[in-house]
Design a protein around this motif. Structure first.
Motif, PDB file in Angstrom:
ATOM      1  N   LYS A  90       0.851  -1.184   0.000  1.00 46.75           N
ATOM      2  CA  LYS A  90       0.000   0.000   0.000  1.00 46.75           C
ATOM      3  C   LYS A  90       0.890   1.237   0.000  1.00 46.75           C
ATOM      4  CE  LYS A  90      -3.621   0.159   2.737  1.00 46.75           C
ATOM      5  NZ  LYS A  90      -4.509   0.356   3.941  1.00 46.75           N
ATOM      6  N   VAL A  91       0.597   2.182  -0.869  1.00 40.34           N
ATOM      7  CA  VAL A  91       1.369   3.418  -0.963  1.00 40.34           C
ATOM      8  C   VAL A  91       0.747   4.455  -0.034  1.00 40.34           C
ATOM      9  CG1 VAL A  91       2.222   5.244  -2.491  1.00 40.34           C
ATOM     10  CG2 VAL A  91       1.965   2.899  -3.359  1.00 40.34           C
ATOM     11  N   GLN A  92       1.586   5.089   0.796  1.00 39.43           N
ATOM     12  CA  GLN A  92       1.081   6.069   1.758  1.00 39.43           C
ATOM     13  C   GLN A  92       1.383   7.514   1.358  1.00 39.43           C
ATOM     14  OE1 GLN A  92      -0.970   4.857   3.600  1.00 39.43           O
ATOM     15  NE2 GLN A  92      -0.276   3.552   5.264  1.00 39.43           N
ATOM     16  N   TRP A  93       2.430   7.736   0.585  1.00 42.63           N
ATOM     17  CA  TRP A  93       2.836   9.091   0.230  1.00 42.63           C
ATOM     18  C   TRP A  93       2.611   9.351  -1.258  1.00 42.63           C
ATOM     19  CZ3 TRP A  93       4.412  13.044   3.385  1.00 42.63           C
ATOM     20  CH2 TRP A  93       4.686  12.709   4.715  1.00 42.63           C
ATOM     21  N   PHE A  94       2.178  10.579  -1.565  1.00 38.93           N
ATOM     22  CA  PHE A  94       1.923  10.961  -2.953  1.00 38.93           C
ATOM     23  C   PHE A  94       2.447  12.377  -3.191  1.00 38.93           C
ATOM     24  CE2 PHE A  94      -1.129   7.812  -1.735  1.00 38.93           C
ATOM     25  CZ  PHE A  94      -1.218   6.967  -2.836  1.00 38.93           C
ATOM     26  N   ALA A  95       3.149  12.544  -4.307  1.00 37.13           N
ATOM     27  CA  ALA A  95       3.625  13.869  -4.706  1.00 37.13           C
ATOM     28  C   ALA A  95       2.535  14.559  -5.509  1.00 37.13           C
ATOM     29  CB  ALA A  95       4.907  13.757  -5.519  1.00 37.13           C
ATOM     30  N   LYS A  96       2.271  15.798  -5.171  1.00 38.29           N
ATOM     31  CA  LYS A  96       1.198  16.561  -5.802  1.00 38.29           C
ATOM     32  C   LYS A  96       1.795  17.608  -6.720  1.00 38.29           C
ATOM     33  CE  LYS A  96      -2.458  19.803  -4.401  1.00 38.29           C
ATOM     34  NZ  LYS A  96      -3.083  20.470  -3.222  1.00 38.29           N
ATOM     35  N   SER A  97       1.314  17.647  -7.955  1.00 38.54           N
ATOM     36  CA  SER A  97       1.805  18.658  -8.891  1.00 38.54           C
ATOM     37  C   SER A  97       0.705  18.997  -9.878  1.00 38.54           C
ATOM     38  CB  SER A  97       3.047  18.161  -9.640  1.00 38.54           C
ATOM     39  OG  SER A  97       2.713  17.108 -10.524  1.00 38.54           O
ATOM     40  N   SER A  98       0.936  20.050 -10.670  1.00 32.98           N
ATOM     41  CA  SER A  98      -0.042  20.456 -11.671  1.00 32.98           C
ATOM     42  C   SER A  98       0.333  19.876 -13.027  1.00 32.98           C
ATOM     43  CB  SER A  98      -0.129  21.976 -11.750  1.00 32.98           C
ATOM     44  OG  SER A  98      -0.607  22.502 -10.531  1.00 32.98           O
ATOM     45  N   GLY A  99      -0.472  20.213 -14.031  1.00 33.94           N
ATOM     46  CA  GLY A  99      -0.158  19.779 -15.375  1.00 33.94           C
ATOM     47  C   GLY A  99      -1.160  18.818 -15.975  1.00 33.94           C
ATOM     48  N   THR A 100      -2.126  18.370 -15.192  1.00 34.37           N
ATOM     49  CA  THR A 100      -3.135  17.458 -15.727  1.00 34.37           C
ATOM     50  C   THR A 100      -4.265  18.236 -16.396  1.00 34.37           C
ATOM     51  OG1 THR A 100      -4.746  15.751 -15.156  1.00 34.37           O
ATOM     52  CG2 THR A 100      -4.284  17.389 -13.484  1.00 34.37           C
ATOM     53  N   THR A 101      -4.920  17.590 -17.350  1.00 32.44           N
ATOM     54  CA  THR A 101      -6.011  18.256 -18.071  1.00 32.44           C
ATOM     55  C   THR A 101      -7.371  17.978 -17.449  1.00 32.44           C
ATOM     56  OG1 THR A 101      -6.255  16.364 -19.567  1.00 32.44           O
ATOM     57  CG2 THR A 101      -4.772  18.119 -20.254  1.00 32.44           C
ATOM     58  N   ASN A 102      -7.460  17.013 -16.529  1.00 33.43           N
ATOM     59  CA  ASN A 102      -8.782  16.650 -16.010  1.00 33.43           C
ATOM     60  C   ASN A 102      -8.948  16.924 -14.518  1.00 33.43           C
ATOM     61  OD1 ASN A 102      -7.173  14.656 -14.965  1.00 33.43           O
ATOM     62  ND2 ASN A 102      -8.492  12.952 -15.558  1.00 33.43           N
ATOM     63  N   ALA A 103      -7.983  17.572 -13.904  1.00 36.23           N
ATOM     64  CA  ALA A 103      -8.090  17.871 -12.479  1.00 36.23           C
ATOM     65  C   ALA A 103      -7.141  19.008 -12.131  1.00 36.23           C
ATOM     66  CB  ALA A 103      -7.748  16.636 -11.644  1.00 36.23           C
ATOM     67  N   ARG A 104      -7.331  19.565 -10.934  1.00 37.20           N
ATOM     68  CA  ARG A 104      -6.496  20.681 -10.503  1.00 37.20           C
ATOM     69  C   ARG A 104      -5.065  20.235 -10.227  1.00 37.20           C
ATOM     70  NH1 ARG A 104      -5.748  23.847  -5.539  1.00 37.20           N
ATOM     71  NH2 ARG A 104      -5.742  26.070  -6.061  1.00 37.20           N
ATOM     72  N   SER A 105      -4.893  19.006  -9.796  1.00 42.01           N
ATOM     73  CA  SER A 105      -3.570  18.503  -9.425  1.00 42.01           C
ATOM     74  C   SER A 105      -3.414  17.052  -9.851  1.00 42.01           C
ATOM     75  CB  SER A 105      -3.358  18.605  -7.912  1.00 42.01           C
ATOM     76  OG  SER A 105      -3.456  19.930  -7.468  1.00 42.01           O
ATOM     77  N   LYS A 106      -2.168  16.659 -10.036  1.00 41.33           N
ATOM     78  CA  LYS A 106      -1.812  15.257 -10.221  1.00 41.33           C
ATOM     79  C   LYS A 106      -1.327  14.706  -8.881  1.00 41.33           C
ATOM     80  CE  LYS A 106       1.335  15.792 -13.408  1.00 41.33           C
ATOM     81  NZ  LYS A 106       2.319  15.528 -14.476  1.00 41.33           N
ATOM     82  N   PHE A 107      -1.544  13.421  -8.668  1.00 44.53           N
ATOM     83  CA  PHE A 107      -1.053  12.755  -7.468  1.00 44.53           C
ATOM     84  C   PHE A 107      -0.207  11.558  -7.905  1.00 44.53           C
ATOM     85  CE2 PHE A 107      -4.988  14.882  -6.249  1.00 44.53           C
ATOM     86  CZ  PHE A 107      -4.557  15.626  -5.149  1.00 44.53           C
ATOM     87  N   ILE A 108       1.089  11.666  -7.679  1.00 42.53           N
ATOM     88  CA  ILE A 108       2.038  10.650  -8.123  1.00 42.53           C
ATOM     89  C   ILE A 108       2.483   9.824  -6.924  1.00 42.53           C
ATOM     90  CG2 ILE A 108       4.259  10.251  -9.231  1.00 42.53           C
ATOM     91  CD1 ILE A 108       2.163  11.525 -11.062  1.00 42.53           C
ATOM     92  N   PRO A 109       2.356   8.493  -6.974  1.00 42.89           N
ATOM     93  CA  PRO A 109       2.777   7.670  -5.830  1.00 42.89           C
ATOM     94  C   PRO A 109       4.265   7.786  -5.564  1.00 42.89           C
ATOM     95  CG  PRO A 109       2.213   6.297  -7.740  1.00 42.89           C
ATOM     96  CD  PRO A 109       1.799   7.685  -8.076  1.00 42.89           C
ATOM     97  N   VAL A 110       4.608   7.849  -4.284  1.00 35.99           N
ATOM     98  CA  VAL A 110       6.008   7.876  -3.843  1.00 35.99           C
ATOM     99  C   VAL A 110       6.195   6.703  -2.893  1.00 35.99           C
ATOM    100  CG1 VAL A 110       7.845   9.180  -2.733  1.00 35.99           C
ATOM    101  CG2 VAL A 110       6.083  10.393  -4.047  1.00 35.99           C
ATOM    102  N   THR A 111       6.828   5.654  -3.378  1.00 31.32           N
ATOM    103  CA  THR A 111       7.054   4.462  -2.566  1.00 31.32           C
ATOM    104  C   THR A 111       8.360   4.585  -1.788  1.00 31.32           C
ATOM    105  OG1 THR A 111       8.257   3.367  -4.348  1.00 31.32           O
ATOM    106  CG2 THR A 111       5.858   3.058  -4.293  1.00 31.32           C
ATOM    107  N   ARG A 112       8.550   3.675  -0.844  1.00 33.37           N
ATOM    108  CA  ARG A 112       9.806   3.653  -0.093  1.00 33.37           C
ATOM    109  C   ARG A 112      10.986   3.448  -1.046  1.00 33.37           C
ATOM    110  NH1 ARG A 112      13.593   0.492   2.247  1.00 33.37           N
ATOM    111  NH2 ARG A 112      14.309   1.088   4.325  1.00 33.37           N
ATOM    112  N   GLU A 113      10.785   2.569  -2.046  1.00 32.20           N
ATOM    113  CA  GLU A 113      11.873   2.312  -3.001  1.00 32.20           C
ATOM    114  C   GLU A 113      12.201   3.553  -3.826  1.00 32.20           C
ATOM    115  OE1 GLU A 113       9.823  -1.604  -2.161  1.00 32.20           O
ATOM    116  OE2 GLU A 113       9.218   0.474  -2.530  1.00 32.20           O
ATOM    117  N   SER A 114      11.171   4.291  -4.254  1.00 33.41           N
ATOM    118  CA  SER A 114      11.451   5.471  -5.071  1.00 33.41           C
ATOM    119  C   SER A 114      12.137   6.561  -4.259  1.00 33.41           C
ATOM    120  CB  SER A 114      10.165   6.008  -5.706  1.00 33.41           C
ATOM    121  OG  SER A 114       9.264   6.498  -4.741  1.00 33.41           O
ATOM    122  N   LEU A 115      11.830   6.631  -2.964  1.00 32.54           N
ATOM    123  CA  LEU A 115      12.520   7.585  -2.107  1.00 32.54           C
ATOM    124  C   LEU A 115      13.983   7.199  -1.918  1.00 32.54           C
ATOM    125  CD1 LEU A 115      10.064   8.510   0.809  1.00 32.54           C
ATOM    126  CD2 LEU A 115      11.139  10.079  -0.795  1.00 32.54           C
TER     127      LEU A 115
END
Length: 506
Positions: A90-115
């Motif tokens: 289960k992923v607990q952390w998500f990076a929030k950024s703009s740039g999507t066409t269908n919502a105000r923000s994008k939510f990108i999963p941040v796993t322990r491995e990616s950190l």
């Protein structure tokens, strides 16, 4: 002694950097197999047969290239707390950024491995290269002033205190290893404040008497902070406050427009600048040579790379090529598969290769028109929706428009930037100020990064509206031999070249 110990520890990464420089294809192949093996029992892994030890070609044949919007149905399930969908657990952390066409923000999963295998490993690489190239700064003997965002509850799991979303810099800082937290300032309770005016004020007071040797962050906010620190110190030279300051680690926006202003704020021939390419999706590249603007592609940091040639960007089923097939000087859109569970994901950035041995790149833009001079990440869909709302509010229509940055030298107080919008109306609105105000407020509603920069005018001033004369855009297109057909004026640009050319036409 502590500086020497930490320097020795981080410089152990230099051998690994040299290894992937010398053996890029072997490193990427091994990483790819490791990603597939780890994710073989996830929903996506079972769907596409990751357990079959796919070659790069087989992987490309089975798994489609996806944008954020296309991947969102699976990402939403991960956001809601489902395990083993794109990546194990289960992923607990998500990076929030703009740039999507269908919502105000994008939510990108941040796993322990990616950190740990991505962001932190790249952070050690960055530090190792800085200590190698700029030993006189002794960066680990003092403090690194890192300025980032904030994080808050997961909007799809508001009652789950363990699940958080926020700016990728905030996610990284909140989870930093102990050694890295020791050398950075300010403390987390200040660094992660969400009210930017209060944040800048309190951080400036805290770091006024610190031994700051390195700055790290987005140029936009760093300029605001430096000015506040100098104001508190009663000086116009930041070196009076931090005499051992010697390095700025910067990213997120093109640094060229900021360079002259930083030289004014930090008037030292011994000040160094190192660029990094760190996105919500991962840490992709960094500047590894002091006298070059090229960025070394990071190949053992949890990201497997593919690249879309320009003629594939708008294809319904785009065909990406592997790293070994890229050519110099051509523009490619970046496609990544990562240890956060992003599979053949189009991040939207475009690059060109300046070297193939080792692989070095320069960021050339986005696959869509965008405006990101100050970290605001306004995409063309945002702009068109905002113009439409302003037209409706002022009972007018628009023939054409374009927007570009007003960099610091052109701003009224010389410290903040803005956007200039050149708009040709069928009939100019009676109240152009209201048009600009609705344009601004709509962009703030649609785009969280733009809203953050516009908060109390701290980093971005209100938009400047310039009314074009009838036919001004057509005359510009005619001068370029692009009248008719599919030719049109770019809506957004990070450069003022196009806007200034059109403005020059009477």
């Amino acid at each position: 002694m502590l500086d020497s110990i930490l320097t020795w520890a981080v410089q152990r990464r230099l051998a690994s950097i040299e290894h992937f420089r010398q053996h890029p294809h072997e490193v990427q192949h091994g990483l790819h197999q490791s990603l597939l093996h780890t994710a073989r029992n996830t929903e996506v892994g079972r769907q596409y047969g990751f357990a079959d030890k796919l070659s790069g070609r087989e992987f490309a044949e089975r798994v489609p290239v996806s944008s954020y919007e296309e991947l969102y149905p699976l990402l939403e399930r991960v956001l809601r707390g489902e395990a083993d969908v794109l990546w194990p657990g289960k992923v607990q952390w998500f990076a929030k950024s703009s740039g999507t066409t269908n919502a105000r923000s994008k939510f990108i999963p941040v796993t322990r491995e990616s950190l740990h295998d991505g962001h932190y490993r790249a952070g050690r690489d960055m530090t190792a290269l800085a200590t190698l190239h700029y030993p006189e700064v002794q960066i680990l003997g003092g403090k690194t002033l890192s300025l980032g965002g904030t994080h808050g509850p997961n909007p799809l799991r508001p009652h789950d205190a363990a699940s958080r979303v926020g700016d990728v810099s905030a996610v990284i800082m909140q989870n930093l290893p102990t050694w890295a937290e020791y050398v950075r300032t300010p403390p987390l309770e200040l660094a992660l404040l969400d009210e930017w005016e209060e944040k800048i004020k309190r951080i400036a007071g805290h770091v006024l008497h610190a031994d700051v040797r390195v700055l790290a962050g987005v140029p936009t906010w760093m300029i605001v902070l430096l000015r506040r620190v100098m104001e508190l110190a009663g000086t116009n030279n930041i070196l009076d406050v931090w005499p051992r300051l010697g390095l700025f680690l910067h990213g997120a926006v093109a640094f060229g427009p900021y360079r002259a202003l930083f030289r004014q704020l930090i008037p030292s021939g011994q000040m160094h600048y190192q660029e990094v390419y760190n996105a919500s999706e991962g840490y992709l590249a960094l500047q590894d040579e002091p006298n070059s603007e090229d960025l070394l592609l990071l190949l053992d940091h949890g990201i497997y790379y593919e690249f879309l040639p320009a003629d594939q960007w708008d294809e319904p089923i785009p065909r990406a090529i592997p790293l070994e097939a890229v050519e110099l000087s051509k523009r490619y859109a970046v496609v990544i598969s990562t240890n956060a569970g992003l599979w053949r994901y189009k991040i939207g950035d475009t690059v060109r290769f300046t070297s193939l041995a080792p692989y070095r790149i320069r960021i050339t833009g986005r696959t869509k028109h965008f405006l990101n001079a100050f970290g605001e990440e306004v995409v063309v869909e945002n702009a068109e929706a905002a113009v439409s709302a302003a037209c409706q509010a002022t009972n007018t229509t628009v023939r054409d428009f374009t927007a570009a940055p007003i960099y610091f030298a052109g701003a009224a107080d010389g410290s903040r930037g803005g956007h200039q919008w050149l708009i040709e109306f069928t009939q100019p609105p009676q109240d152009t100020m209201r048009f600009a105000a609705v344009l601004d407020s709509t962009l703030r509603q649609l785009n969280s990064d733009y809203d953050a920069k516009r908060h109390r005018d701290l980093a971005l001033l209100p938009p400047v509206l310039t009314v074009a004369t009838p036919g001004q855009f057509e005359r510009w297109l005619a001068q370029r031999g692009k009248l008719g057909g599919q030719h049109k004026v770019p809506r957004l640009s990070n450069s003022r070249d196009i806007l200034d050319e059109i403005l020059a036409i009477a």
